[in-house]
Design an enzyme around this catalytic site. Structure first.
Site, PDB file in Angstrom:
ATOM      1  N   GLY A 101      12.868 -10.169  -9.757  1.00  0.00           N
ATOM      2  CA  GLY A 101      12.149  -8.949 -10.113  1.00  0.00           C
ATOM      3  C   GLY A 101      13.113  -7.887 -10.571  1.00  0.00           C
ATOM      4  O   GLY A 101      14.333  -8.010 -10.428  1.00  0.00           O
ATOM      5  N   ASP A 158       9.358   5.222  -2.895  1.00  0.00           N
ATOM      6  CA  ASP A 158       8.762   4.331  -3.904  1.00  0.00           C
ATOM      7  C   ASP A 158       7.920   3.255  -3.233  1.00  0.00           C
ATOM      8  O   ASP A 158       8.156   2.056  -3.396  1.00  0.00           O
ATOM      9  CB  ASP A 158       9.859   3.692  -4.758  1.00  0.00           C
ATOM     10  CG  ASP A 158       9.299   3.075  -6.051  1.00  0.00           C
ATOM     11  OD1 ASP A 158       8.136   3.378  -6.394  1.00  0.00           O
ATOM     12  OD2 ASP A 158      10.015   2.296  -6.693  1.00  0.00           O
TER      13      ASP A 158
END
Length: 785
Positions: free
Chosen positions: A517, A631
């Site tokens: 990712g 986040d």
């Protein structure tokens, strides 16, 4: 992180019945301060502190020093904490022989200084909050700083002869049971000195001195809190308030709940914020709930409760504990039963501890020993049996892997208690208004201090292993030449945490070929270490920190350990390369299992929501430094082989460049759709940005739809979350993911939606904290529809 929880310690009613008052800067010999029709005060030159009579209730009065501009007139010192005087007719007089004397209405002396020198000319209250008696030369002949109560002020020396002792309760200045002082081993300690026992509980009694970062190789025994909010002690204890810097009034207080905290005063509102505390877990305080009582995993301050068969001794003072509601001699007969209370224990007072026993054998041992009042039995590889002669230092936490079995007469037949639901809190619609309309118990702008979980059992198991680890790390650091200034920070890092070379990680990832990712902070690659461990290696982007600063930040992140946080195995720092080595999780990130074709069941979704909340609550309230994730999104929530959630990237906000100080970031972070409104409004960033992101994630899990697709679902062009919050009226049908085909818990669904809605409100002060979210979701965890 910038100071957070706003909590007044003394919630007193500050009452002066006079319509007028007189204030002065000096009390000359022969002068008096009177309380009555016209109250009189002594103030510091900068007016920050006031000295005079402080009233509680209708008649009691204390000669005290307090913060003039704090909203609650917070007291920092009293002359007569255990001997209040009458608020009508009492006075304090600086006698002509040099003694400052407090007399009651009947003329009886309630307190006096030990000065009988004609050299004393006047009493002054200094800008430091120190009340002094001086001679004509300005020499100090007596000072209040030499006899502190429960509070240490900046620049006030704390020596081997000093002691901070808590108040008895929120409404009573009398001497409490919790103390801060230098022990005979020269180490600064927190000690519970209850009528039943005296127990040291800070620094961690399960660790050796050097493991706690302390040393007893000193004889000076002195400590001080400076004007910048930094605390320094001769036993090497160093800590800072989170808002370290000049121009802020602060105090270090030994609170009535047994915790030691630094408070900072907000000059504009007069409210206090906790900017450091010794213990993140309230139930780590020994004796806080007294004999026979449990300190229960709960938000805010410790929640105390009595086990079945026992009743509270004094509900205004839980330090007195619980008393049996039966004749105690009945426990010495054979006609007894044992009531199991899961996830609970009483610390210490073991008649014996024996391994490799069955539950029945342990029960029989307690039954045959007339001294036994309870036994603890746990399964950790093999049965462990602990026979208890007394029930002291009780605690109950959901993750504790054992039960306490309390001996009760067979005439009592109580059912197994739901100890974590003692408050009567229920999930579902009754809770919605509370979540949406009130400030949370842990609100960073709220009025009270925090709670949290307890992992002392896991810490105890790891203590022996940690001793060997520290020795190994000592040799490793000497080999690699790690700076001495950061070596101490590594001494607490877990066993597998280590520094890797760039070539090792390049080989492990096959030259970074298999990408898992990519995000704003860098890309993640799958790798296999030389010991065959599968790992995820994250290459950070441009991190311009110096090597020593990077080591310092990594040491903090490496110490953070929680079952719902991704484990960090190590790091790499070579030239400009900055990499982190994480555990690899089989099921990758949450987004693949909510929005894809292989979606999670309702039970799994609820477990993910609760586990994620626990991880964030740990970051915000319990870990060694308050950490804001910045986040929170499905891509940063990973799932293990059992689909249990683990939060990733939780320390990156500390590693990336910080343009501001404390918890204020000037550069926008996070991901569109999960970013709280305060990012765009340039407001100071607190943990409430994580709460907002979590709320979006929860609502997405419930609906099974990406936020970016909500506009299409709702039939509007934007603001889908806001639209949903405004329109939701408690219905769950039609809101929950249709792919589940109705297979979900209605109460749990309502609880999750309520939490999600509460978390995404625009006013961050109205959002709950993660601690409150955990409490709300736990109330529904096992409730069937």
């Amino acid at each position: 992180m910038r100071g957070i929880i706003t909590i007044p310690i003394f919630l007193y009613v500050f009452t002066f019945t006079t319509a007028a008052s007189k204030s002065s800067l000096i009390l000359n010999r022969g002068d008096s301060i009177n309380v009555g029709k016209e109250s009189q005060f002594l103030t510091s030159p900068d007016a920050a502190f006031t000295f005079g009579f402080y009233s509680l209730g209708t008649n009691a009065c204390w000669l005290a020093i307090w913060f003039t501009n704090s909203a609650d007139k917070t007291v920092v010192w009293t002359a007569n904490r255990n001997r209040p005087v009458n608020r009508k007719g009492s006075k304090a007089t600086l006698l002509r022989d040099g003694a400052l004397v407090l007399t009651d209405v009947d003329g009886a002396v309630a307190w006096q200084t030990n000065t009988t020198s004609f050299d004393v000319t006047a009493a002054h209250l200094l800008n430091t909050g120190n009340l002094v008696l001086q001679n004509q030369k300005g020499d100090i002949l007596w000072q209040s700083f030499d006899s502190p109560m429960d509070t240490l002020l900046p620049s006030q020396p704390f020596t081997k002869n000093s002691r901070l002792t808590s108040v008895a309760s929120q409404a009573n200045f009398a001497t409490g049971i919790f103390n801060l002082y230098f022990g005979s081993d020269n180490v600064l300690r927190l000690i519970s000195d209850s009528p039943d026992t005296s127990t040291s509980y800070w620094p961690n009694p399960n660790l050796r001195m050097y493991e706690n970062g302390r040393t007893n190789y000193n004889s000076s025994r002195i400590a001080v809190l400076d004007d910048l909010g930094r605390f320094l002690s001769s036993d090497l204890l160093h800590f800072n308030s989170s808002d370290v810097g000049p121009g802020i009034l602060r105090r270090l207080t030994m609170d009535y709940d047994g915790n030691l905290r630094i408070y900072s005063l907000n000059a504009s509102t007069g409210s206090w914020s906790v900017t450091w505390q010794a213990l993140s877990q309230p139930c780590d305080v020994m004796g806080v709930c007294g004999r026979n009582a449990f300190c229960v995993y709960a938000p805010l301050l410790p929640k105390c409760t009595c086990p079945p068969g026992y009743v509270v001794e004094d509900d205004t003072n839980w330090n007195t504990g619980c008393k049996p509601a039966f004749n105690i001699t009945l426990l010495q007969s054979t006609q007894v039963n044992f009531l199991e209370i899961p996830h609970a224990d009483f610390y210490g007072f073991d008649l014996n501890s024996t391994a490799a026993l069955t539950l029945e054998t342990c029960r029989r041992m307690c039954l045959e020993d007339l001294r036994c009042v309870a036994f603890n039995y746990r399964l950790v590889g093999e049965g462990m049996c602990y026979i208890k002669s007394a029930m002291l230092n009780g605690y109950a936490v959901p993750d504790f892997p054992a039960s306490i079995y309390i001996k009760l007469p067979d005439t009592l037949a109580p059912s197994k208690p739901k100890i974590f639901h003692a408050s009567g809190q229920r999930c579902g619609s009754d809770e919605r208004e509370e979540l949406l309309g009130s400030s949370s118990m842990y609100d960073f702008n709220g009025r009270r201090v925090k709670w949290v979980y307890m992992y002392s059992f896991a810490a105890a198991l790891g203590a022996i292993e940690l001793m060997f680890i520290l020795l190994g790390w000592w040799f490793l650091f000497r080999k690699h030449g790690i700076p001495a200034s950061v070596e101490a920070g590594y001494n607490m890092i877990s066993s597998q945490f280590r520094q890797y070379t760039y070539s090792e990680l390049k080989k492990a990832t096959k030259n970074f070929t298999e990408e898992l990712g990519r995000g704003g902070s860098g890309a993640v690659y799958k790798g296999v270490l030389s010991d065959d461990r599968v790992v995820a290696v994250k290459k950070l982007g441009d991190v311009f920190q110096a090597q020593e600063e990077y080591f310092a930040e990594i040491s903090t992140i490496g110490k953070i350990n929680h079952m719902n946080l991704v484990r960090i195995w190590g790091f790499c720092s070579e030239r400009r390369h900055r990499l982190l080595v994480y555990e690899y999780l089989d099921n990758l990130s949450l987004d693949r299992h909510v929005f894809g074709s292989s979606f999670l069941s309702w039970k799994q979704r609820y477990a993910v929501a609760l586990g994620t909340a626990k991880g964030l609550a740990y970051l915000h309230h319990e870990c060694l430094e308050w950490v804001i994730h910045c986040d929170v999104k499905p891509e940063n929530i990973l799932l293990d082989s059992d689909f249990q959630p683990k939060i990733a990237d939780f320390g990156l906000a500390k590693l990336l460049q910080r343009e501001g100080d404390g918890s204020e970031f000037t550069r926008i972070r996070g991901t569109k759709g999960y970013m709280a409104p305060e990012w765009a409004l340039s407001l100071p960033i607190t943990s409430k940005v994580d709460v907002f992101g979590y709320g979006v994630v929860v609502l997405e899990m419930v609906r099974g739809v990406r936020l970016c697709n909500w506009g299409e679902e709702e039939g509007d062009g934007g603001g889908a979350v806001s639209s949903f919050v405004r329109r939701w009226r408690g219905e769950v049908e039609g809101v929950v993911d249709g792919r589940l085909e109705g297979r979900f818990g209605r109460r749990q669904a309502a609880a999750l939606i309520q939490v999600g809605v509460a978390c995404v409100v625009e006013d961050r002060n109205k959002r709950p904290t993660m601690a409150t979210v955990v409490q709300s979701l736990m109330a529904c965890e096992y409730e069937e529809d």
